[in-house]
Design an enzyme around this catalytic site. Structure first.
Site, PDB file in Angstrom:
ATOM      1  N   ASN A  43      46.579  40.848  42.391  1.00 25.87           N
ATOM      2  CA  ASN A  43      45.571  40.389  43.336  1.00 25.87           C
ATOM      3  C   ASN A  43      45.285  41.265  44.442  1.00 25.87           C
ATOM      4  O   ASN A  43      46.359  41.956  45.093  1.00 25.87           O
ATOM      5  CB  ASN A  43      45.734  39.011  43.846  1.00 25.87           C
ATOM      6  CG  ASN A  43      47.130  38.471  44.709  1.00 25.87           C
ATOM      7  OD1 ASN A  43      48.239  39.554  44.365  1.00 25.87           O
ATOM      8  ND2 ASN A  43      47.122  37.874  45.702  1.00 25.87           N
ATOM      9  N   GLU A  45      43.295  41.872  47.672  1.00 17.11           N
ATOM     10  CA  GLU A  45      42.279  41.017  48.834  1.00 17.11           C
ATOM     11  C   GLU A  45      41.605  41.997  49.509  1.00 17.11           C
ATOM     12  O   GLU A  45      41.695  42.901  49.387  1.00 17.11           O
ATOM     13  CB  GLU A  45      43.497  39.951  49.525  1.00 17.11           C
ATOM     14  CG  GLU A  45      44.013  38.964  48.773  1.00 17.11           C
ATOM     15  CD  GLU A  45      45.026  38.336  49.569  1.00 17.11           C
ATOM     16  OE1 GLU A  45      45.230  38.124  50.950  1.00 17.11           O
ATOM     17  OE2 GLU A  45      45.362  37.208  48.962  1.00 17.11           O
ATOM     18  N   CYS A  54      41.765  38.139  41.718  1.00 16.20           N
ATOM     19  CA  CYS A  54      42.833  37.686  41.378  1.00 16.20           C
ATOM     20  C   CYS A  54      43.639  38.512  40.306  1.00 16.20           C
ATOM     21  O   CYS A  54      43.274  39.516  39.754  1.00 16.20           O
ATOM     22  CB  CYS A  54      42.658  36.378  40.422  1.00 16.20           C
ATOM     23  SG  CYS A  54      42.294  34.930  41.723  1.00 16.20           S
ATOM     24  N   GLU A  56      44.955  37.919  37.535  1.00 17.02           N
ATOM     25  CA  GLU A  56      44.539  37.470  36.034  1.00 17.02           C
ATOM     26  C   GLU A  56      43.053  38.626  36.002  1.00 17.02           C
ATOM     27  O   GLU A  56      42.880  39.149  34.740  1.00 17.02           O
ATOM     28  CB  GLU A  56      44.250  36.415  35.689  1.00 17.02           C
ATOM     29  CG  GLU A  56      45.347  35.415  36.029  1.00 17.02           C
ATOM     30  CD  GLU A  56      45.496  34.598  37.291  1.00 17.02           C
ATOM     31  OE1 GLU A  56      45.485  35.315  38.398  1.00 17.02           O
ATOM     32  OE2 GLU A  56      46.027  33.719  37.645  1.00 17.02           O
ATOM     33  N   CYS A  87      43.135  29.985  38.783  1.00 13.51           N
ATOM     34  CA  CYS A  87      42.269  29.422  39.674  1.00 13.51           C
ATOM     35  C   CYS A  87      40.841  29.292  38.457  1.00 13.51           C
ATOM     36  O   CYS A  87      41.017  29.741  37.436  1.00 13.51           O
ATOM     37  CB  CYS A  87      41.700  30.374  40.657  1.00 13.51           C
ATOM     38  SG  CYS A  87      40.541  31.433  40.384  1.00 13.51           S
ATOM     39  N   CYS A  90      39.310  32.273  37.182  1.00  9.92           N
ATOM     40  CA  CYS A  90      40.184  32.896  36.157  1.00  9.92           C
ATOM     41  C   CYS A  90      40.076  32.521  34.787  1.00  9.92           C
ATOM     42  O   CYS A  90      40.120  32.823  33.736  1.00  9.92           O
ATOM     43  CB  CYS A  90      41.464  33.454  36.669  1.00  9.92           C
ATOM     44  SG  CYS A  90      41.365  34.596  37.980  1.00  9.92           S
TER      45      CYS A  90
HETATM   46  N1  THU Z   1      45.735  34.215  43.158  1.00  7.55           N
HETATM   47  C1  THU Z   1      45.845  34.970  41.902  1.00  7.55           C
HETATM   48  O1  THU Z   1      45.857  36.147  42.076  1.00  7.55           O
HETATM   49  N2  THU Z   1      46.239  34.304  40.708  1.00  7.55           N
HETATM   50  C2  THU Z   1      45.957  32.898  40.684  1.00  7.55           C
HETATM   51  O2  THU Z   1      46.506  32.550  39.651  1.00  7.55           O
HETATM   52  C3  THU Z   1      45.794  32.315  41.958  1.00  7.55           C
HETATM   53  C4  THU Z   1      45.678  32.801  43.180  1.00  7.55           C
HETATM   54  C5  THU Z   1      45.425  35.020  44.472  1.00  7.55           C
HETATM   55  C6  THU Z   1      44.091  34.756  45.132  1.00  7.55           C
HETATM   56  C7  THU Z   1      44.521  35.189  46.435  1.00  7.55           C
HETATM   57  O3  THU Z   1      44.383  36.646  46.697  1.00  7.55           O
HETATM   58  C8  THU Z   1      45.910  34.736  46.725  1.00  7.55           C
HETATM   59  O4  THU Z   1      46.358  34.396  45.355  1.00  7.55           O
HETATM   60  C9  THU Z   1      45.825  33.306  47.200  1.00  7.55           C
HETATM   61  O5  THU Z   1      44.955  32.414  46.915  1.00  7.55           O
END
Ligand code: THU
Length: 133
Positions: A43, A45, A54, A56, A87, A90
């Site tokens: 991920n 941010e 994310c 994925e 999520c 994704c």
């Molecule tokens: N996140 C992912 O990368 N994958 C998931 O399956 C769930 C959430 C990330 C998004 C964000 O950067 C952090 O987790 C918190 O939501």
């Protein structure tokens, strides 16, 4: 090394490179294509919170950028007691390149926890077949 262990190790490595200073929740994903190639992502941010992506999504983007189009299986790996699941966004992105029976391996830092299918995560998902031809 088993195929699943290879994917888990790749997801763990990617997770170590996550850029998650805002949520402090690092996630790694690693997928294998139908022709046996492996792609991973973490991920990423952003100070503008909604602009983050994310793990994925990062792995899918790496696959598509290399010409891959078919996901055979994917690992999602994160810390915490509650098992991390993809999520909604994704799940939709996975649907574009996977099938209802594609395994999604949910993993913690310690390793494999549970395997579900995309069909279980996204029943009755919207896809290209719903668009008028
Ligand atoms: N996140 C992912 O990368 N994958 C998931 O399956 C769930 C959430 C990330 C998004 C964000 O950067 C952090 O987790 C918190 O939501």
């Amino acid at each position: 090394m088993s195929d699943l262990k290879e994917l888990i190790d790749a997801a763990r490595l990617a997770r170590a490179n996550a850029h998650s200073p805002y949520s402090r929740f690092s996630v790694g994903a690693a997928l294998r294509t139908d022709d046996g190639r492996l792609f991973s992502g973490a991920n990423v941010e952003n100070a503008s919170y909604p602009e983050g992506i994310c793990a994925e999504t990062a792995a899918i983007a790496a696959m598509v950028s290399a010409g891959g189009r078919h996901i055979a299986e994917i690992v999602v790996l994160a810390g915490g007691k509650a098992t991390c699941v993809p999520c909604g966004g994704c799940r939709q992105r996975l649907r574009e390149f996977a099938t209802e029976t594609t395994p999604i391996h949910l993993c913690g830092i310690e390793g494999h926890r549970q395997t579900v299918t995309l069909g279980e995560l996204l029943p009755m998902g919207f896809g290209a077949g719903h668009l008028p031809s």
